[in-house]
Design a protein around this motif. Structure first.
Motif, PDB file in Angstrom:
ATOM      1  N   ALA A 124      31.244  42.626  27.334  1.00 15.22           N
ATOM      2  CA  ALA A 124      32.601  42.705  27.884  1.00 15.22           C
ATOM      3  C   ALA A 124      32.799  43.976  28.691  1.00 15.22           C
ATOM      4  O   ALA A 124      33.919  44.336  29.021  1.00 15.22           O
ATOM      5  CB  ALA A 124      33.630  42.640  26.747  1.00 15.22           C
ATOM      6  N   ARG A 125      31.700  44.616  29.054  1.00 21.88           N
ATOM      7  CA  ARG A 125      31.851  45.961  29.629  1.00 21.88           C
ATOM      8  C   ARG A 125      32.437  45.931  31.035  1.00 21.88           C
ATOM      9  O   ARG A 125      32.945  46.931  31.521  1.00 21.88           O
ATOM     10  CB  ARG A 125      30.502  46.693  29.626  1.00 21.88           C
ATOM     11  N   TRP A 131      28.223  34.471  24.714  1.00 20.85           N
ATOM     12  CA  TRP A 131      28.294  35.042  23.374  1.00 20.85           C
ATOM     13  C   TRP A 131      29.348  34.285  22.553  1.00 20.85           C
ATOM     14  O   TRP A 131      29.172  33.992  21.377  1.00 20.85           O
ATOM     15  CB  TRP A 131      28.603  36.540  23.456  1.00 20.85           C
ATOM     16  N   TRP A 156      35.461  39.426  18.723  1.00 21.37           N
ATOM     17  CA  TRP A 156      34.257  40.216  18.452  1.00 21.37           C
ATOM     18  C   TRP A 156      34.247  41.499  19.301  1.00 21.37           C
ATOM     19  O   TRP A 156      34.028  42.601  18.797  1.00 21.37           O
ATOM     20  CB  TRP A 156      33.021  39.365  18.761  1.00 21.37           C
ATOM     21  N   CYS A 157      34.495  41.329  20.603  1.00 21.89           N
ATOM     22  CA  CYS A 157      34.403  42.467  21.528  1.00 21.89           C
ATOM     23  C   CYS A 157      35.599  43.406  21.386  1.00 21.89           C
ATOM     24  O   CYS A 157      35.454  44.619  21.538  1.00 21.89           O
ATOM     25  CB  CYS A 157      34.297  41.966  22.967  1.00 21.89           C
ATOM     26  N   HIS A 167      32.035  46.623  24.224  1.00 21.96           N
ATOM     27  CA  HIS A 167      30.857  45.841  23.857  1.00 21.96           C
ATOM     28  C   HIS A 167      30.105  45.477  25.133  1.00 21.96           C
ATOM     29  O   HIS A 167      30.722  45.251  26.189  1.00 21.96           O
ATOM     30  CB  HIS A 167      31.293  44.581  23.110  1.00 21.96           C
ATOM     31  N   PHE A 169      29.561  37.112  28.404  1.00 23.88           N
ATOM     32  CA  PHE A 169      30.651  37.135  27.424  1.00 23.88           C
ATOM     33  C   PHE A 169      30.928  35.729  26.890  1.00 23.88           C
ATOM     34  O   PHE A 169      30.997  35.494  25.679  1.00 23.88           O
ATOM     35  CB  PHE A 169      31.908  37.717  28.086  1.00 23.88           C
ATOM     36  N   HIS A 186      34.969  45.439  18.378  1.00 28.14           N
ATOM     37  CA  HIS A 186      33.951  46.441  18.706  1.00 28.14           C
ATOM     38  C   HIS A 186      34.585  47.617  19.448  1.00 28.14           C
ATOM     39  O   HIS A 186      34.345  48.790  19.145  1.00 28.14           O
ATOM     40  CB  HIS A 186      32.867  45.775  19.562  1.00 28.14           C
TER      41      HIS A 186
END
Lengths: 416, 102, 987
Positions: free
Chosen positions: A390-391, A94, A375-376, A387, A91, A379
């Motif tokens: 970040a899951r 990214w 971003w996540c 995402h 994360f 998403h």
């Protein structure tokens, strides 16, 4: 308007008369597809990526004060991706990648400056712990270098090597890490989101939620009710206060973290240095101020200010690390409210209330996460699924025991 | 910030070690839903903006656990009492005794 | 020279020499560097931050934006020192800063030419192309150009102190209000601290020519100060700035003990940080004058009117030969009269108001001063000021002056009232912010509260001082307030001469102009915080003391909103910048943190031990012998000696907790995963305790000495944490348990004796009748006895090394004696003292977990203790340890490792990958926690956490360590490289 050398030149010649607002002063519409509560970096980035990556432009960002008035403007501006655990490292990496292209994408100079972060170690055990971390970074494709004492000395000859209580043995370097200008990140995302049609509603405080059964269908605000298909919370230190209005009880405590800046000085410290043994970290801003901090004060607080023991503790760390700063003066100190999670790592997840999404628990590390967080979260909101990077930042991980505890101190937020 | 230690008198907060919210009570480990209750006890917090009951340990003093009422918005301390007294006042400690799991 | 022939509060008999930019000058005791520079006609003192414009002294106080210098040289160089508050001393050496090559010729003043393009926020709009240029080209240039002074190159040679003190009433500021407040509270008998940042009490009384009780006000101030000094319950602290208001009546203050001396006197600190705990406080911090914004208002020679008055009256310095006054208020007129009275020509008073009190106008005219009402300054001329353009009553005019004294009114010094988040309130009558919500038990008096007349300051100060004392129970006779003439304080709110020419600076230090504010306005940065952040207004070292309100007012005029609608200015600590040295105190170098020494430290030192920091402790790492070339050689020898014969090590650093009472067994059963209530008397047991979240907190051995008496050992690192945890259990969770505990870590020295000859050695030091035979003290046995002829001792048969081992605890004062006695007793066996490196090697050989494995991220199952956990009882952490994520069989678990090629070295921190698997996060299977070179096996060995490790014994994996260039194959093995059956330690 697009910023360029030409726009600078033209406006310079015209007496700076041609500039336009960086974002519109929007008025609330009755309904939006998505409402993001919280006009900090994370909320604005979320809105920006909803519009730019998912084509969802009917979006409002609701901010109770002025944008960037919370922790986005109260941090020490460090960006890095030198994490240990698999729940975090991809994360933050990214996020680093997004930082690296951010300014060109936003057409806004956020002064992303990759001058490196060096974490000092003082014992074999700390060295090996940093090796473990540096290796974990490499496994995620992230740059890391384990430096010995001589290499550290070559980088920063002015640290206390010869008379230190905890002699420096070396450090873990992430060369791509660095700093960014925090306010500019907020403004850049705000301007970018605004240009894509996002409404930024300042001085608009959420006072409650609109719901149909369990489903959240909008927010009550000081500027009236606003309906929304989905509502995302990105309110950092106010998370508990806002989430409780939706009946949520969270694994989060609010704590105060103080940060400090010195008077402006000619450049002396190139990158970011962290001194774990002294609970101290420091960098120097482009304007010349030394920017530094240490531990959180350690007690629950919403007061945005701390107390002297931590001020002294931080200064002691600074003097122990680099005694040449003795005659440098502390100019300003301030406190931010940290949403400290119970394992020290963030949450980007759905909530038990359908239609309500949560972005919280950033502790004292939210600034560097800004791009990836947006971003996540975008998403998650757009696709209703996490995402990939970040899951593991799930809300139910505390219940299931899939903790992301970098420090290994357990469910006590003031130790993270 | 100064904490009025009931045993030592008013002392600076940095003599103390802070734990957190003092309202959750350790659940009955023998309860059928013990894992849910412990999840709540260990992880969930009201985190109020205002009056907060909290545990402070006088590490550099009398080594007593002190329950302090402090306002998280103003840091004003309304009062403090020893943990033992606080529990006595609460009237029962039964919920905290581990059940006989044998 | 511009020193006036008479007057002032300087000591003309004491001449002081000083240098500025290498040139020598003279001044007097009582001067500041600024007053001395002005007395020597030095008017160009600095360059501005952004445009490098020439700048002169503006103020006479802490609000100074321009006159920042590097004071002193070498390791004592103090960047950004305000010349206006730097007390002159003989030999003072100051340099101008932020200029190259010289103050007079600064090449970066080229920025002035570019200034049309360098408006507010320009840097956010450019320097983006190409992307790689930021770190390589643009930023280095910007960084070099930015910044102010240079920090010292070497460690600060001076000392700093910290101190705490208590008082009933803290009075902040020793001007008229503060002196009266201190007098009222002090005469009432309250313990009073009166603090002032200046070296002279009196505040503005020293800068003006007022009379109190018919005498010069400065004399009154000196008299009151003398009375206060004579009161035993009053402490006067000059050169002391109260910089912050913290919780519960705690105030941070900085005392400049020796900044007015060339170097601190022997045994004196340079500065002292005070934590003042006050039951009440009175803030009497006065007010700060604001300028008016107009084109060219930054030219050297443009000064604050009150500052000009201060230089004339207090320092007997004429800042210029011919002065004009630009005013919006009555106070500036009195300043003009003072300046004239000192014999300096006052060319004119230009006041923006159409009407001014007739008495003032008459006085001015009587002194021959031109009065130009409805006037404004529209431009200035000269590198150093030579003339001003004005418009008065519609008529433009150029007036030749070398000094322009400007007053836009006064802002109360509300700073400290904001430190708890309170916002000041706008007071239209005085066109200024006054205190709003103030911190608890802090009262504000005098000009700081907006009471601007001298009479009201005296009255208000007395009342607030009396009230504070009275509230604390002191019977207060209100002191007589001395008589003073009432003065007028009328003001017209006026901020900016909009039709002036040239850059009009709002924030002089950060070069923020009125145009920058209009750019911020155009671009939507209209809230006061956005304005500040976007333009950098008020962010300089003066924290916007002279610029915040004017900036706000200009923004208000652009938006059409009122000033209070536009926002307010809030202030955070510190009031004025505080040196990091003072905040750090003596906590630096070796004294950064306390050092804990073991009872045998001196003994080990005498034997040549190399010491290492482990947390707060300094422990013997190894004991090199002559001829040994590296640490590994020494450690190998020590390990071999122990395994072959016998060795000893001080293990006093382990936490030791004494537990007594009928319920100790119950308590231990609840804190350990295994059972202790059934432990036999005279036996010890290894235990593991969890946090309530189910992860391992600590391990150690606990022994039962008597039915109701146990002693627990904890790891060194967790000693305090475990003790606190036990107190939590006893006081909070289970107060019904009848158990008393005490930390005895400091009280007992504990020495481990290990090796096949350990018993032989021990038998020689125990007293007669103490049976340490295998029968008398079996494995995991514990007993009380005596050694060395009557020294109380606790004897445990424990082993961390895997050898026959004992731990002998004696009162700490006998620790070194015991060590030596054991050495003597073991001489025939070649007994060897060993350090924690050898200890670590042996524990890894034996496969014990230690700090590296007790990472707070591991469960009991992960570490192989799953079967130790009792299923017959509850214990802390049991329930949460059952969560799916913590019982996942895929979790990395504890195993041993050896290199496939025995010549290869293992490294802790290496990650494990399947052979042939790509180096990626998905393939990460765990990591090496601890490694050692085993002299017993002749190769490196390791311990680690590996997914399904215990099922994979014999399998090979990759130990991947790219940060050290390592990538080798290792074989998984059981953790226990030596004597896995435990025959040695049971022997």
């Amino acid at each position: 308007m697009r910023y360029s050398w030409l726009s600078i030149l033209t406006n310079g010649l015209s007496g700076q008369s041609g500039w336009k607002p960086a974002w519109r002063a929007a008025t609330p519409k009755p309904a939006y597809d998505v409402i993001i509560v919280g006009g900090g970096g994370h909320g604005l980035a979320t809105a920006y990526y909803l519009a730019s990556q998912h084509g969802i432009r009917n979006v409002a960002v609701i901010e109770k004060g002025y944008i960037g008035s919370g922790n986005a403007g109260r941090n020490t501006t460090i960006i890095r991706s030198n994490y240990l655990l698999p729940g975090n490292e991809p994360f933050y990496e990214w996020s680093m990648k997004l930082w690296e292209g951010l300014e060109q994408e936003l057409n806004y100079n956020a002064m992303v400056s990759q001058r490196g972060i060096l974490n000092l170690y003082h014992s074999d055990a700390q060295r090996d712990a940093y090796a473990r971390r540096g290796n974990a970074m490499r496994l995620s494709g992230v740059d890391s270098q384990l430096l010995d004492r001589d290499a550290v000395r070559a980088m920063y000859p002015f640290l206390d090597y010869d008379n230190a209580r905890f002699p420096i043995q070396g450090g873990l370097l992430q060369a791509r890490a660095g700093t960014a200008r925090h306010d500019a990140v907020v403004w850049g995302y705000a301007r970018g989101a605004d240009r894509l049609g996002v409404d930024i509603l300042q001085n608009c405080e959420v006072t409650g939620f609109l719901s149909e059964g369990e489903r959240i269908i909008g927010v009550e605000t000081t500027r009236g009710p606003i309906r929304a298909g989905k509502v995302g919370l990105a309110v950092a230190g106010s998370t508990t206060r806002v989430a409780s209005k939706a009946g949520l009880r969270l694994p989060i405590e609010s704590h105060v973290l103080q940060a400090f800046v010195s008077e402006g000085l000619k450049p002396a410290i190139d990158g970011v240095i962290t001194f774990g043994a002294g609970h101290f970290y420091i960098s120097q801003s482009d304007k010349g101020g030394l920017v530094f901090g240490g531990d959180i004060d350690g007690y629950n607080s919403y007061a945005q200010r701390g107390n002297l023991p931590v001020v002294e503790d931080v200064a002691e760390g600074g003097m122990a690390l680099m005694p040449r700063i003795g005659r440098v003066r502390l100019l300003r100190m301030w406190g931010g409210i940290m949403d400290m999670s119970m394992d020290g790592s963030p949450i980007i997840d759905r909530t038990p209330r359908p239609g309500l999404y949560l972005n919280a628990g950033w502790c004292y590390g939210g600034f560097k996460a800004t791009p990836a967080s947006g971003w996540c979260f975008a998403h998650l909101i757009a696709r209703n699924e996490p995402h990939e990077v970040a899951r593991l930042m799930r809300l139910d991980r505390f219940r299931t025991g899939h903790l992301i505890d970098e420090k290994g101190v357990g469910a006590q937020p003031n130790l993270h | 910030m100064r904490i009025p230690c009931p045993y030592c008198g008013e002392r600076d907060a940095h003599e103390f070690s802070y734990l957190g919210d003092a309202t959750p009570a350790r659940p009955d480990p023998a309860a059928p839903d013990a894992q849910d209750r412990f999840f709540d006890y260990v992880y969930l917090r009201d985190n109020p903006a205002g009056a907060h009951q909290e545990w402070w340990y006088h590490a550099y003093g009398c080594r007593q656990w002190v329950q302090v009422e402090r306002n998280t918005l103003t840091h004003a301390v309304a009062g403090a009492r020893l943990a033992r007294d606080a529990r006595d006042a609460a009237g029962d400690a039964a919920g905290n005794v581990p059940g006989d799991a044998s | 020279m511009s020193r006036l022939a008479k007057g002032g509060l300087i000591d003309r008999a004491r001449s002081l020499a000083f240098t500025f930019d290498g040139r020598s000058y003279g001044g007097h005791a009582g001067d500041t560097l600024a007053s001395a520079l002005l007395a020597n006609d030095v008017r160009l003192v600095g360059r501005s931050f952004k445009y490098h414009r020439p700048r002169g002294i503006v103020s006479a106080g802490a609000e100074e934006p321009n006159a920042l210098v590097e004071l002193r040289a070498g390791a004592r160089r103090e960047p950004n020192t305000r010349a206006t508050v730097a007390e002159l001393f003989d030999g003072l050496d100051a340099q101008s800063q932020n200029r190259w090559p010289s103050l007079d010729l600064d090449l970066l003043s080229v920025n002035q030419l570019l200034s049309p393009f360098l408006g507010a926020g320009f840097y956010y709009k450019t320097f983006m192309w190409p992307a790689a240029f930021w770190e390589k080209v643009y930023e280095p240039i910007i960084r070099r150009a930015a910044g102010l002074g240079r920090m010292a190159e070497a460690a600060d040679p001076d000392h700093y102190e910290k101190a705490s003190t208590f008082c009933d009433v803290l009075v902040i500021g020793a001007g008229p209000a503060g002196l009266m407040a201190a007098l009222a509270a002090g005469r009432a008998g309250a313990r009073v601290i009166l603090a002032d940042e200046d070296f002279l009490t009196g505040g503005r009384l020293n800068a003006e020519t007022r009379e109190i009780d018919g005498k010069p006000a400065a004399e009154w101030a000196a008299r009151v100060t003398a009375e206060l000094a004579s009161l035993p319950n009053v402490r006067l602290m000059t050169r002391t700035t109260v910089f912050g208001v913290y919780d519960s009546g705690t105030y941070g203050a900085l005392e400049r003990v020796a900044d007015h001396l060339p170097v601190p006197p022997p045994f004196q600190p340079r500065q002292r940080l005070w934590r003042i705990h006050a039951r009440r406080a009175v803030l009497a911090a006065g007010a700060t004058e604001r300028p008016v914004v107009f084109g060219g208002n930054d030219r050297p020679g443009v000064m604050l009117a009150g500052a000009v008055r201060t230089y004339v009256n207090r320092f007997a310095v004429a800042p210029g030969r011919r002065v004009a006054v630009f005013a919006t208020n009555d106070d500036a007129w009195r300043g003009a009269l003072d300046i004239k009275a000192a014999g300096i020509e006052v060319a004119a008073i230009i006041d923006v108001r159409r009407a001014v009190a007739a008495s003032l106008v008459q006085q001015a005219k009587a002194e021959g001063i031109r009065t130009l009402l409805d006037g404004r300054v529209t431009a200035t001329h000269g590198k150093l000021l030579t003339a001003i353009d004005i418009v008065a009553d519609g008529r433009p005019e150029r007036i030749a002056v070398d000094t322009l004294a400007v007053s836009g009114g006064w802002s109360p010094n509300v700073h400290l009232t904001c430190h708890h988040g309170g916002k000041p309130a706008w007071n239209g009558a005085i066109a200024a912010f006054v205190p709003g919500t103030v911190p608890p038990l802090l009262a504000v008096a005098g000009a700081a509260s907006g009471a601007f007349t001298l009479g009201s300051a005296l009255t208000d100060g007395a009342a607030q001082g009396a009230e504070a004392a009275e509230a604390l129970g002191f019977p207060v006779p209100l002191p007589d307030v001395p008589a003073v003439a009432e003065e007028s304080v009328a003001i017209a709110p006026f901020w900016h001469v909009a039709d002036s020419r040239g850059p009009a600076f709002v924030d002089l230090q950060n070069d923020v102009t009125a145009k920058d504010i209009s750019i911020a306005h155009k671009e939507g940065f209209r809230s006061v915080e956005h304005l500040k952040r976007y333009t950098t207004l008020g962010m300089a070292t003066d924290q916007g003391r002279t610029s915040n309100v004017t900036g706000l007012a200009i923004m208000a005029s652009l938006t059409g909103a009122s000033i209070p609608e536009t926002g307010t200015t809030i202030f955070r600590p510190p009031y004025t910048p505080v040196s990091l040295g003072a905040l750090g105190g003596h906590h630096r170098g070796k004294d950064f943190r306390a050092v804990r020494l073991t009872p045998t430290h001196e003994w080990a030192k005498a034997r040549g031990a190399v010491f290492i920091e482990t947390g707060a402790w300094l422990r013997a790492q190894y004991f090199p012998r002559p001829g040994e070339t590296d640490w590994l050689e020494s450690v190998n020898r020590e390990v071999k000696a122990v395994r072959a014969s016998v060795g000893l090590i001080d293990v006093s650093t382990f936490g030791k907790i004494d537990l007594q009472g009928p319920d100790v067994g119950t308590l231990l059963d609840r804190v350990y995963i295994n059972t202790f209530s059934t432990l036999a008397i005279g036996k010890a047991r290894y235990g593991v305790m969890l946090r309530e979240d189910g992860l391992v907190m600590d391990d150690g051995t606990t022994a039962r000495l008597a039915p109701e008496h146990y002693v627990m050992t904890t790891t060194t690192a967790n000693a305090a944490k475990v003790y606190q945890h036990l107190e939590f259990c006893l006081q909070v969770l289970w107060p019904d348990l009848d158990v008393a505990i005490a930390s005895v870590s400091e009280q007992w020295a504990q020495i481990a004796l290990a090796g096949p000859r350990a018993r032989d050695v021990l038998a020689r030091v125990v007293d007669a009748g103490v049976d340490v035979s295998h029968e008398g003290l079996p494995f995991m046995g514990a007993m009380e006895g005596s050694v060395l002829g009557g020294v109380k001792a606790r004897l445990f048969r424990l082993s961390f090394s895997g050898e026959l081992g004992f731990e002998i605890a004696v009162p700490a004062r006998h620790g070194a004696e015991l060590a030596q006695a054991l050495m003597n007793a073991g001489e025939t066996f070649g007994i060897t003292p060993y350090g924690i490196e050898a200890l670590g090697v042996m524990r890894i050989e034996k496969g014990h977990v230690s700090g590296n494995e007790l990472s707070g991220q591991t469960t009991a199952r992960d570490l192989g203790f799953g079967r130790m956990a009792s299923t017959k009882k509850d214990y802390i952490g049991r329930v949460m340890a059952g969560r799916p994520g913590l019982v996942d069989p895929q979790r990395p678990a504890f195993v041993g490792f050896k290199p496939v090629d025995p010549s290869q070295r293992l490294r802790a921190g290496a990650h494990f990958l399947k052979i042939g698997a790509a180096a990626s996060l998905e393939n990460d299977e765990g990591y090496m926690t601890s490694v050692a070179h085993s002299p017993h096996l002749g190769h490196w060995i390791g311990l680690g956490l590996l997914q399904r490790g215990p099922e994979r014994i014999g399998e090979r994996v990759r130990a991947y360590d790219p940060v050290r260039g390592g990538d080798i194959e290792v074989e998984i093995c059981a953790p226990g490289f030596i004597d896995p059956e435990g025959e040695r330690l049971r022997g």
